[in-house]
Design a protein around this motif. Structure first.
Motif, PDB file in Angstrom:
ATOM      1  N   PHE A   6      37.304 -17.463  31.196  1.00  0.00           N
ATOM      2  CA  PHE A   6      37.708 -16.277  31.949  1.00  0.00           C
ATOM      3  C   PHE A   6      36.741 -15.127  31.692  1.00  0.00           C
ATOM      4  O   PHE A   6      36.346 -14.412  32.605  1.00  0.00           O
ATOM      5  CB  PHE A   6      39.144 -15.904  31.581  1.00  0.00           C
ATOM      6  CG  PHE A   6      39.680 -14.697  32.309  1.00  0.00           C
ATOM      7  CD1 PHE A   6      39.374 -14.441  33.637  1.00  0.00           C
ATOM      8  CD2 PHE A   6      40.528 -13.822  31.663  1.00  0.00           C
ATOM      9  CE1 PHE A   6      39.882 -13.339  34.300  1.00  0.00           C
ATOM     10  CE2 PHE A   6      41.050 -12.720  32.313  1.00  0.00           C
ATOM     11  CZ  PHE A   6      40.725 -12.482  33.637  1.00  0.00           C
ATOM     12  N   VAL A   7      36.353 -14.947  30.435  1.00  0.00           N
ATOM     13  CA  VAL A   7      35.320 -13.969  30.073  1.00  0.00           C
ATOM     14  C   VAL A   7      34.297 -14.706  29.220  1.00  0.00           C
ATOM     15  O   VAL A   7      34.620 -15.682  28.554  1.00  0.00           O
ATOM     16  CB  VAL A   7      35.903 -12.753  29.315  1.00  0.00           C
ATOM     17  CG1 VAL A   7      36.823 -11.927  30.213  1.00  0.00           C
ATOM     18  CG2 VAL A   7      36.623 -13.162  28.049  1.00  0.00           C
ATOM     19  N   PRO A   8      33.047 -14.273  29.238  1.00  0.00           N
ATOM     20  CA  PRO A   8      32.020 -14.954  28.438  1.00  0.00           C
ATOM     21  C   PRO A   8      32.395 -15.002  26.957  1.00  0.00           C
ATOM     22  O   PRO A   8      33.049 -14.099  26.427  1.00  0.00           O
ATOM     23  CB  PRO A   8      30.770 -14.092  28.654  1.00  0.00           C
ATOM     24  CG  PRO A   8      31.013 -13.362  29.936  1.00  0.00           C
ATOM     25  CD  PRO A   8      32.504 -13.146  30.006  1.00  0.00           C
ATOM     26  N   ALA A   9      31.967 -16.047  26.294  1.00  0.00           N
ATOM     27  CA  ALA A   9      32.288 -16.254  24.879  1.00  0.00           C
ATOM     28  C   ALA A   9      31.803 -15.096  24.007  1.00  0.00           C
ATOM     29  O   ALA A   9      32.434 -14.765  22.997  1.00  0.00           O
ATOM     30  CB  ALA A   9      31.694 -17.569  24.393  1.00  0.00           C
ATOM     31  N   ASP A  10      30.713 -14.459  24.396  1.00  0.00           N
ATOM     32  CA  ASP A  10      30.172 -13.371  23.583  1.00  0.00           C
ATOM     33  C   ASP A  10      30.681 -11.987  24.002  1.00  0.00           C
ATOM     34  O   ASP A  10      30.248 -10.973  23.467  1.00  0.00           O
ATOM     35  CB  ASP A  10      28.647 -13.402  23.605  1.00  0.00           C
ATOM     36  CG  ASP A  10      28.065 -13.194  24.996  1.00  0.00           C
ATOM     37  OD1 ASP A  10      28.819 -13.216  25.997  1.00  0.00           O
ATOM     38  OD2 ASP A  10      26.833 -13.026  25.097  1.00  0.00           O
ATOM     39  N   PHE A  11      31.614 -11.938  24.952  1.00  0.00           N
ATOM     40  CA  PHE A  11      32.155 -10.663  25.410  1.00  0.00           C
ATOM     41  C   PHE A  11      33.160 -10.130  24.394  1.00  0.00           C
ATOM     42  O   PHE A  11      34.088 -10.828  23.997  1.00  0.00           O
ATOM     43  CB  PHE A  11      32.831 -10.823  26.780  1.00  0.00           C
ATOM     44  CG  PHE A  11      33.533  -9.584  27.265  1.00  0.00           C
ATOM     45  CD1 PHE A  11      32.817  -8.453  27.601  1.00  0.00           C
ATOM     46  CD2 PHE A  11      34.916  -9.553  27.366  1.00  0.00           C
ATOM     47  CE1 PHE A  11      33.462  -7.300  28.037  1.00  0.00           C
ATOM     48  CE2 PHE A  11      35.580  -8.417  27.804  1.00  0.00           C
ATOM     49  CZ  PHE A  11      34.843  -7.282  28.143  1.00  0.00           C
ATOM     50  N   ALA A  12      32.967  -8.901  23.962  1.00  0.00           N
ATOM     51  CA  ALA A  12      33.899  -8.255  23.043  1.00  0.00           C
ATOM     52  C   ALA A  12      35.043  -7.654  23.861  1.00  0.00           C
ATOM     53  O   ALA A  12      34.864  -6.642  24.539  1.00  0.00           O
ATOM     54  CB  ALA A  12      33.197  -7.172  22.238  1.00  0.00           C
ATOM     55  N   VAL A  13      36.192  -8.300  23.810  1.00  0.00           N
ATOM     56  CA  VAL A  13      37.357  -7.843  24.583  1.00  0.00           C
ATOM     57  C   VAL A  13      37.800  -6.480  24.058  1.00  0.00           C
ATOM     58  O   VAL A  13      38.012  -6.315  22.851  1.00  0.00           O
ATOM     59  CB  VAL A  13      38.509  -8.856  24.484  1.00  0.00           C
ATOM     60  CG1 VAL A  13      39.760  -8.341  25.193  1.00  0.00           C
ATOM     61  CG2 VAL A  13      38.085 -10.204  25.051  1.00  0.00           C
ATOM     62  N   PRO A  14      37.933  -5.491  24.947  1.00  0.00           N
ATOM     63  CA  PRO A  14      38.353  -4.165  24.502  1.00  0.00           C
ATOM     64  C   PRO A  14      39.721  -4.192  23.827  1.00  0.00           C
ATOM     65  O   PRO A  14      40.648  -4.858  24.288  1.00  0.00           O
ATOM     66  CB  PRO A  14      38.406  -3.353  25.797  1.00  0.00           C
ATOM     67  CG  PRO A  14      37.433  -4.039  26.709  1.00  0.00           C
ATOM     68  CD  PRO A  14      37.587  -5.504  26.374  1.00  0.00           C
ATOM     69  N   GLY A  15      39.822  -3.470  22.734  1.00  0.00           N
ATOM     70  CA  GLY A  15      41.078  -3.390  21.994  1.00  0.00           C
ATOM     71  C   GLY A  15      42.056  -2.408  22.595  1.00  0.00           C
ATOM     72  O   GLY A  15      43.178  -2.285  22.118  1.00  0.00           O
ATOM     73  N   GLY A  16      41.636  -1.717  23.641  1.00  0.00           N
ATOM     74  CA  GLY A  16      42.528  -0.776  24.292  1.00  0.00           C
ATOM     75  C   GLY A  16      41.763   0.280  25.057  1.00  0.00           C
ATOM     76  O   GLY A  16      40.544   0.195  25.228  1.00  0.00           O
TER      77      GLY A  16
END
Length: 154
Positions: A6-16
């Motif tokens: 769904f998102v690239p493996a190296d993408f840092a998902v925003p914490g908020g």
């Protein structure tokens, strides 16, 4: 989606996100009582919110069922399959809504596409367009999506 992430493996998902009087943080079991109170008091309002017609939620459920739903959302977040954020008031800390970021359902969906839904409590209805515009800008600025389906607000 098959094997596609769904998102690239190296993408840092925003914490908020904090935007004015709204603060988003990942939804989890710790929000159960406040989340349950927020949406059960606003079912008609949520059903009338753009993006929820025909969605199948909200529907009647117990607080225990709601907890299982929140645990599933937290597992999706941890597994990077979908991202659900609770919307809190920056002044009171109360749960005032929710934002769901998931891949489109069905086959042959374009990569890097997201379907987004959000709601606010009926007594916070004036914040719905505020939330929409803040989340839309955040998605376009900080997320790796090429296509975002998110029912517009005024």
């Amino acid at each position: 989606m098959g094997d596609q992430l769904f998102v690239p493996a190296d993408f840092a998902v925003p914490g908020g996100l904090t935007a004015g009087e709204l603060r988003l943080e990942p939804l989890g079991p710790q929000h159960n009582a406040a989340d349950y109170a927020a949406w059960t008091a606003s079912v008609g309002h949520i059903l009338a919110t753009p993006g929820f017609a025909g969605f199948g939620w909200p529907h009647e459920m117990s607080m225990a069922e709601n907890l299982r739903d929140l645990e599933r959302h937290a597992q999706d977040f941890a597994g990077r399959r979908g991202f659900t954020y609770t919307v809190l008031s920056t002044t009171t800390g109360e749960v005032i809504g929710c934002v769901y970021i998931y891949p489109p359902s069905g086959e042959n969906q374009s990569p890097r596409s997201a379907v987004v839904r959000s709601w606010v409590r009926a007594d916070q209805a004036t914040l719905d367009p505020v939330l929409y515009h803040a989340v839309r800008a955040w998605l376009e600025r900080d997320w790796p999506f090429d296509s975002i389906e998110y029912a517009p607000r005024a």
